[in-house]
Design a protein around this motif. Structure first.
Motif, PDB file in Angstrom:
ATOM      1  N   GLY A  61      45.498  41.327  41.960  1.00 13.95           N
ATOM      2  CA  GLY A  61      46.999  41.637  42.125  1.00 13.95           C
ATOM      3  C   GLY A  61      47.695  41.490  40.863  1.00 13.95           C
ATOM      4  O   GLY A  61      47.079  40.879  39.705  1.00 13.95           O
ATOM      5  N   SER A  62      49.054  41.437  40.965  1.00 12.92           N
ATOM      6  CA  SER A  62      49.755  41.249  39.738  1.00 12.92           C
ATOM      7  C   SER A  62      49.760  39.853  39.269  1.00 12.92           C
ATOM      8  O   SER A  62      49.952  39.575  38.113  1.00 12.92           O
ATOM      9  N   ASP A  63      49.384  38.997  40.232  1.00 17.37           N
ATOM     10  CA  ASP A  63      49.275  37.581  39.608  1.00 17.37           C
ATOM     11  C   ASP A  63      47.835  37.340  39.333  1.00 17.37           C
ATOM     12  O   ASP A  63      47.601  35.898  39.470  1.00 17.37           O
ATOM     13  N   ALA A  64      47.081  38.254  39.285  1.00 19.26           N
ATOM     14  CA  ALA A  64      45.667  38.029  38.874  1.00 19.26           C
ATOM     15  C   ALA A  64      44.715  37.734  39.962  1.00 19.26           C
ATOM     16  O   ALA A  64      43.578  37.105  39.734  1.00 19.26           O
ATOM     17  N   LYS A  65      45.351  37.218  41.182  1.00 19.45           N
ATOM     18  CA  LYS A  65      44.390  36.839  42.299  1.00 19.45           C
ATOM     19  C   LYS A  65      43.388  38.030  42.535  1.00 19.45           C
ATOM     20  O   LYS A  65      43.685  39.098  42.453  1.00 19.45           O
ATOM     21  N   LEU A  66      42.025  37.778  43.023  1.00 16.68           N
ATOM     22  CA  LEU A  66      41.144  38.530  43.063  1.00 16.68           C
ATOM     23  C   LEU A  66      40.259  38.428  44.684  1.00 16.68           C
ATOM     24  O   LEU A  66      40.555  37.520  45.317  1.00 16.68           O
ATOM     25  N   ASN A  67      39.838  39.563  44.708  1.00 16.44           N
ATOM     26  CA  ASN A  67      39.057  39.764  46.191  1.00 16.44           C
ATOM     27  C   ASN A  67      37.681  40.567  45.843  1.00 16.44           C
ATOM     28  O   ASN A  67      37.981  41.666  45.319  1.00 16.44           O
ATOM     29  N   TYR A  68      36.626  40.208  46.486  1.00 15.83           N
ATOM     30  CA  TYR A  68      35.669  40.899  46.374  1.00 15.83           C
ATOM     31  C   TYR A  68      34.812  41.256  47.741  1.00 15.83           C
ATOM     32  O   TYR A  68      34.956  40.197  48.587  1.00 15.83           O
ATOM     33  N   ALA A  69      34.158  42.549  47.841  1.00 10.94           N
ATOM     34  CA  ALA A  69      33.458  42.517  49.031  1.00 10.94           C
ATOM     35  C   ALA A  69      32.145  41.548  48.984  1.00 10.94           C
ATOM     36  O   ALA A  69      31.679  41.219  47.975  1.00 10.94           O
ATOM     37  N   ASP A  70      31.797  41.260  50.119  1.00  3.82           N
ATOM     38  CA  ASP A  70      30.751  40.187  50.000  1.00  3.82           C
ATOM     39  C   ASP A  70      29.319  40.793  49.459  1.00  3.82           C
ATOM     40  O   ASP A  70      28.543  40.024  48.846  1.00  3.82           O
ATOM     41  N   SER A  71      29.211  42.096  49.416  1.00  2.00           N
ATOM     42  CA  SER A  71      28.068  42.833  48.939  1.00  2.00           C
ATOM     43  C   SER A  71      28.025  42.813  47.610  1.00  2.00           C
ATOM     44  O   SER A  71      26.817  42.993  46.883  1.00  2.00           O
ATOM     45  N   VAL A  72      29.214  42.574  46.813  1.00  2.00           N
ATOM     46  CA  VAL A  72      29.204  42.506  45.482  1.00  2.00           C
ATOM     47  C   VAL A  72      29.500  41.430  44.508  1.00  2.00           C
ATOM     48  O   VAL A  72      29.439  41.050  43.570  1.00  2.00           O
ATOM     49  N   LYS A  73      29.668  40.365  45.474  1.00  2.00           N
ATOM     50  CA  LYS A  73      30.239  38.870  44.930  1.00  2.00           C
ATOM     51  C   LYS A  73      28.962  38.317  44.085  1.00  2.00           C
ATOM     52  O   LYS A  73      27.628  38.412  44.377  1.00  2.00           O
ATOM     53  N   GLY A  74      29.502  37.927  42.947  1.00  4.56           N
ATOM     54  CA  GLY A  74      28.432  37.344  41.891  1.00  4.56           C
ATOM     55  C   GLY A  74      27.882  38.339  41.009  1.00  4.56           C
ATOM     56  O   GLY A  74      27.049  37.946  40.124  1.00  4.56           O
ATOM     57  N   ARG A  75      28.096  39.637  41.476  1.00  9.86           N
ATOM     58  CA  ARG A  75      27.286  40.712  40.465  1.00  9.86           C
ATOM     59  C   ARG A  75      28.298  41.483  39.827  1.00  9.86           C
ATOM     60  O   ARG A  75      28.412  42.097  38.854  1.00  9.86           O
ATOM     61  N   PHE A  76      29.580  41.761  40.474  1.00 12.79           N
ATOM     62  CA  PHE A  76      30.635  42.656  40.062  1.00 12.79           C
ATOM     63  C   PHE A  76      31.928  41.719  39.499  1.00 12.79           C
ATOM     64  O   PHE A  76      32.215  40.699  40.311  1.00 12.79           O
ATOM     65  N   THR A  77      32.586  42.299  38.504  1.00 10.13           N
ATOM     66  CA  THR A  77      33.966  41.231  38.212  1.00 10.13           C
ATOM     67  C   THR A  77      34.967  42.364  37.913  1.00 10.13           C
ATOM     68  O   THR A  77      34.821  43.517  37.135  1.00 10.13           O
ATOM     69  N   ILE A  78      36.053  42.286  38.542  1.00 14.62           N
ATOM     70  CA  ILE A  78      37.288  43.192  38.261  1.00 14.62           C
ATOM     71  C   ILE A  78      38.106  42.472  37.238  1.00 14.62           C
ATOM     72  O   ILE A  78      38.288  41.249  37.316  1.00 14.62           O
ATOM     73  N   SER A  79      38.684  43.152  36.467  1.00  9.54           N
ATOM     74  CA  SER A  79      39.687  42.579  35.339  1.00  9.54           C
ATOM     75  C   SER A  79      40.573  43.680  35.011  1.00  9.54           C
ATOM     76  O   SER A  79      40.401  45.047  35.350  1.00  9.54           O
TER      77      SER A  79
END
Length: 127
Positions: free
Chosen positions: A52-70
């Protein structure tokens, strides 16, 4: 007019890493969410990660711990760093933007509310 342009896809062996990028131009109503979706042949488009604009994040369970959005606001670019890739990560990856949006951790963004899509970049993971 908002345009999203992805780059950086390619082929990699299982266990490898890739980083894909999305360059944004044009104005999106704030607060807004930027996200990555993916679609494999014969499957529905699914959300992978959102920021989000406030840098809050959300990940699908299938990629948590492996993918990073920035994102880099100065460059109007968002990234998806993908590590420990698996063959099941093979898909077309799409950059997406949603105006007047806030990311709520644990609540994925639906493809139905996406305002803007990129053209997609292919990620292929071989075993």
């Amino acid at each position: 007019q908002v345009q999203l342009v992805e780059s950086g896809g390619g082929s990699v062996q299982a266990g490898g890493s890739l980083r894909i990028s999305c360059s944004k131009s044009g104005y999106i109503y704030s607060p807004y969410c930027m996200a990555w979706f993916r679609q494999a042949p014969g499957k529905e488009r699914e959300g992978v990660a959102a920021i989000g604009s406030d840098a809050k994040l959300n990940y699908a369970d299938s990629v948590k711990g492996r993918f990073t959005i920035s994102k880099d606001n100065a460059k109007n670019t968002q990234y998806l760093q993908m590590n420990s890739l698996k063959p099941e990560d093979t898909a077309m990856y799409y950059c997406a933007a949603v105006g007047s949006c806030r990311v709520r951790p644990g609540l994925p963004i639906s493809a139905a509310i996406v305002d803007y899509w990129g053209q997609g970049t292919q990620v292929t993971v071989s075993s």
